[in-house]
Scaffold this motif. Structure first.
Motif, PDB file in Angstrom:
ATOM      1  N   PRO A 191       0.817  -1.218   0.000  1.00 17.13           N
ATOM      2  CA  PRO A 191       0.000   0.000   0.000  1.00 17.13           C
ATOM      3  C   PRO A 191       0.848   1.265   0.000  1.00 17.13           C
ATOM      4  CG  PRO A 191      -0.737  -1.549   1.686  1.00 17.13           C
ATOM      5  CD  PRO A 191       0.597  -2.040   1.209  1.00 17.13           C
ATOM      6  N   SER A 192       0.311   2.299  -0.619  1.00 13.71           N
ATOM      7  CA  SER A 192       0.930   3.624  -0.577  1.00 13.71           C
ATOM      8  C   SER A 192       0.196   4.480   0.453  1.00 13.71           C
ATOM      9  CB  SER A 192       0.828   4.292  -1.957  1.00 13.71           C
ATOM     10  OG  SER A 192      -0.519   4.676  -2.209  1.00 13.71           O
ATOM     11  N   VAL A 193       0.692   5.676   0.681  1.00 22.70           N
ATOM     12  CA  VAL A 193       0.050   6.566   1.643  1.00 22.70           C
ATOM     13  C   VAL A 193      -1.280   7.100   1.135  1.00 22.70           C
ATOM     14  CG1 VAL A 193       2.157   7.273   2.817  1.00 22.70           C
ATOM     15  CG2 VAL A 193       1.398   8.527   0.786  1.00 22.70           C
ATOM     16  N   VAL A 194      -1.580   6.903  -0.135  1.00 25.19           N
ATOM     17  CA  VAL A 194      -2.879   7.352  -0.648  1.00 25.19           C
ATOM     18  C   VAL A 194      -3.882   6.204  -0.698  1.00 25.19           C
ATOM     19  CG1 VAL A 194      -1.870   9.245  -1.941  1.00 25.19           C
ATOM     20  CG2 VAL A 194      -2.233   7.062  -3.080  1.00 25.19           C
ATOM     21  N   HIS A 195      -3.490   5.022  -0.210  1.00 19.81           N
ATOM     22  CA  HIS A 195      -4.442   3.926  -0.085  1.00 19.81           C
ATOM     23  C   HIS A 195      -5.204   4.042   1.242  1.00 19.81           C
ATOM     24  CE1 HIS A 195      -2.223   1.928  -3.401  1.00 19.81           C
ATOM     25  NE2 HIS A 195      -3.405   1.353  -3.615  1.00 19.81           N
ATOM     26  N   ARG A 196      -6.397   3.473   1.261  1.00 20.02           N
ATOM     27  CA  ARG A 196      -7.231   3.478   2.465  1.00 20.02           C
ATOM     28  C   ARG A 196      -6.913   2.220   3.275  1.00 20.02           C
ATOM     29  NH1 ARG A 196     -12.810   5.307  -0.757  1.00 20.02           N
ATOM     30  NH2 ARG A 196     -11.899   7.193  -1.683  1.00 20.02           N
ATOM     31  N   LEU A 197      -6.114   2.407   4.305  1.00 17.94           N
ATOM     32  CA  LEU A 197      -5.553   1.266   5.025  1.00 17.94           C
ATOM     33  C   LEU A 197      -6.602   0.481   5.810  1.00 17.94           C
ATOM     34  CD1 LEU A 197      -2.258   2.888   6.369  1.00 17.94           C
ATOM     35  CD2 LEU A 197      -2.652   1.711   4.197  1.00 17.94           C
ATOM     36  N   SER A 198      -7.761   1.078   6.053  1.00 20.31           N
ATOM     37  CA  SER A 198      -8.814   0.367   6.785  1.00 20.31           C
ATOM     38  C   SER A 198      -9.654  -0.525   5.882  1.00 20.31           C
ATOM     39  CB  SER A 198      -9.725   1.376   7.496  1.00 20.31           C
ATOM     40  OG  SER A 198     -10.359   2.232   6.552  1.00 20.31           O
ATOM     41  N   PHE A 199      -9.469  -0.411   4.564  1.00 25.26           N
ATOM     42  CA  PHE A 199     -10.251  -1.209   3.633  1.00 25.26           C
ATOM     43  C   PHE A 199      -9.614  -2.595   3.486  1.00 25.26           C
ATOM     44  CE2 PHE A 199     -13.098   1.814   1.089  1.00 25.26           C
ATOM     45  CZ  PHE A 199     -13.227   2.685   2.161  1.00 25.26           C
ATOM     46  N   GLY A 200     -10.433  -3.628   3.476  1.00 21.90           N
ATOM     47  CA  GLY A 200      -9.955  -5.005   3.509  1.00 21.90           C
ATOM     48  C   GLY A 200      -8.878  -5.353   2.501  1.00 21.90           C
ATOM     49  N   PRO A 201      -9.062  -5.084   1.201  1.00 19.24           N
ATOM     50  CA  PRO A 201      -8.034  -5.457   0.223  1.00 19.24           C
ATOM     51  C   PRO A 201      -6.692  -4.781   0.472  1.00 19.24           C
ATOM     52  CG  PRO A 201     -10.101  -4.964  -0.866  1.00 19.24           C
ATOM     53  CD  PRO A 201     -10.260  -4.527   0.569  1.00 19.24           C
ATOM     54  N   VAL A 202      -6.726  -3.565   1.037  1.00 20.48           N
ATOM     55  CA  VAL A 202      -5.481  -2.851   1.340  1.00 20.48           C
ATOM     56  C   VAL A 202      -4.859  -3.399   2.614  1.00 20.48           C
ATOM     57  CG1 VAL A 202      -4.447  -0.591   1.767  1.00 20.48           C
ATOM     58  CG2 VAL A 202      -6.413  -0.804   0.206  1.00 20.48           C
ATOM     59  N   ARG A 203      -5.672  -3.577   3.626  1.00 17.74           N
ATOM     60  CA  ARG A 203      -5.182  -4.095   4.911  1.00 17.74           C
ATOM     61  C   ARG A 203      -4.518  -5.455   4.730  1.00 17.74           C
ATOM     62  NH1 ARG A 203      -9.607  -3.432   7.360  1.00 17.74           N
ATOM     63  NH2 ARG A 203     -10.372  -5.575   7.276  1.00 17.74           N
ATOM     64  N   ALA A 204      -5.046  -6.263   3.816  1.00 15.37           N
ATOM     65  CA  ALA A 204      -4.491  -7.597   3.591  1.00 15.37           C
ATOM     66  C   ALA A 204      -3.104  -7.548   2.959  1.00 15.37           C
ATOM     67  CB  ALA A 204      -5.429  -8.403   2.693  1.00 15.37           C
ATOM     68  N   ASN A 207       2.603  -5.126   4.758  1.00 14.30           N
ATOM     69  CA  ASN A 207       3.709  -6.057   5.012  1.00 14.30           C
ATOM     70  C   ASN A 207       4.747  -5.410   5.928  1.00 14.30           C
ATOM     71  OD1 ASN A 207       5.269  -4.307   3.344  1.00 14.30           O
ATOM     72  ND2 ASN A 207       4.544  -5.393   1.531  1.00 14.30           N
ATOM     73  N   GLU A 208       5.815  -6.102   6.151  1.00 13.12           N
ATOM     74  CA  GLU A 208       6.833  -5.613   7.069  1.00 13.12           C
ATOM     75  C   GLU A 208       7.512  -4.354   6.583  1.00 13.12           C
ATOM     76  OE1 GLU A 208       9.528  -8.773   7.752  1.00 13.12           O
ATOM     77  OE2 GLU A 208       8.082 -10.029   8.816  1.00 13.12           O
ATOM     78  N   GLU A 209       7.457  -4.095   5.281  1.00 14.73           N
ATOM     79  CA  GLU A 209       8.111  -2.908   4.739  1.00 14.73           C
ATOM     80  C   GLU A 209       7.301  -1.647   5.006  1.00 14.73           C
ATOM     81  OE1 GLU A 209       8.814  -3.663   0.652  1.00 14.73           O
ATOM     82  OE2 GLU A 209      10.232  -5.290   1.003  1.00 14.73           O
ATOM     83  N   GLY A 210       6.072  -1.813   5.452  1.00 14.59           N
ATOM     84  CA  GLY A 210       5.241  -0.651   5.764  1.00 14.59           C
ATOM     85  C   GLY A 210       4.619  -0.054   4.535  1.00 14.59           C
ATOM     86  N   VAL A 211       4.426   1.265   4.572  1.00 15.14           N
ATOM     87  CA  VAL A 211       3.672   1.957   3.527  1.00 15.14           C
ATOM     88  C   VAL A 211       4.622   2.632   2.550  1.00 15.14           C
ATOM     89  CG1 VAL A 211       1.997   3.801   3.132  1.00 15.14           C
ATOM     90  CG2 VAL A 211       1.752   2.320   5.109  1.00 15.14           C
ATOM     91  N   ASN A 212       4.269   2.585   1.272  1.00 14.30           N
ATOM     92  CA  ASN A 212       5.041   3.210   0.197  1.00 14.30           C
ATOM     93  C   ASN A 212       4.746   4.698   0.160  1.00 14.30           C
ATOM     94  OD1 ASN A 212       6.209   4.030  -2.190  1.00 14.30           O
ATOM     95  ND2 ASN A 212       5.015   2.689  -3.504  1.00 14.30           N
TER      96      ASN A 212
END
Length: 215
Positions: A191-204, A207-212
């Protein structure tokens, strides 16, 4: 009776002759990018309704037609206000509350005082301007349909700019919706910082690298 005249009579009846804004949003069903709301104030006269009679819900017209409609709306509008809620606000508030926040901001951005806001859907929200929900408003009410068109064009352009800062996700093609290509890019890049992290497909895909944070 022609469709534009039915719209005119409905909007006139709903507004009671007051200066009225039509409000609609775009991007509520996306998994990336902001939700964008627009408020449009049009002259309540027969000529405007006849001239803009082919303006309809933005999802029903092709992009090139939508842009031409947007220019015609802008040439006739008395006022246009744009409001947004960020992905972070969507995650914090939930999508419904963030959508209402964007709508309030769009009304606040108008430089024309209005006495009523007609909003697409079946839910009102609190604002100093009275808000009247209109079911299927983007089909039945001209100011709401106009707001839908302006919002879609504005948000598509914004997502194209985000594509430059976050290459590889294809934002300019799917504009943030969860298409197969978008989900594949999400799994590959995270995911990037413009993704909605609470949405299921994004939350799934966290990873360990965090957010792009992009380029």
């Amino acid at each position: 009776m022609e469709a534009w005249m039915r719209r005119y009579r409905l909007d006139l009846a709903l507004s009671g002759g007051c200066i009225t804004a039509g409000v609609d949003e775009v991007g509520r069903g996306c998994i990336a990018g902001p939700v964008v709301a627009v408020s449009v104030v049009l002259p309540m006269d027969v000529n405007t309704y006849r001239e803009l009679g082919d303006v309809m819900d933005s999802k029903q017209v092709k992009p090139d037609v939508r842009r031409r409609l947007a220019e015609r709306i802008r040439s006739r509008a008395l006022g246009i206000g744009v409001g947004m809620a960020s992905p972070e606000e969507i995650d914090r508030l939930n999508i419904l509350q963030a959508t209402h926040l964007a709508m309030r901001r769009s009304l606040d951005a108008l430089d024309v005082p209005v006495a009523l806001a007609l909003v697409d859907g079946n839910r009102a929200f609190r604002h100093r301007v009275p808000v009247l929900p209109v079911v299927d408003g983007d089909a039945r009410s001209l100011p709401i349909a106009a707001a839908s068109v302006i919002a879609k064009v504005f948000r598509d352009d914004l997502m194209a700019k985000l594509d430059e800062g976050f290459p590889g996700y294809g934002f300019s093609e799917h504009v943030g919706y969860g298409t197969r290509a978008h989900l594949e890019a999400l799994r590959r890049l995270g995911p990037s910082v413009v993704h909605r992290l609470s949405f299921g497909p994004v939350r799934a895909c966290l990873n360990e690298e965090g957010v792009n944070y992009g380029s």
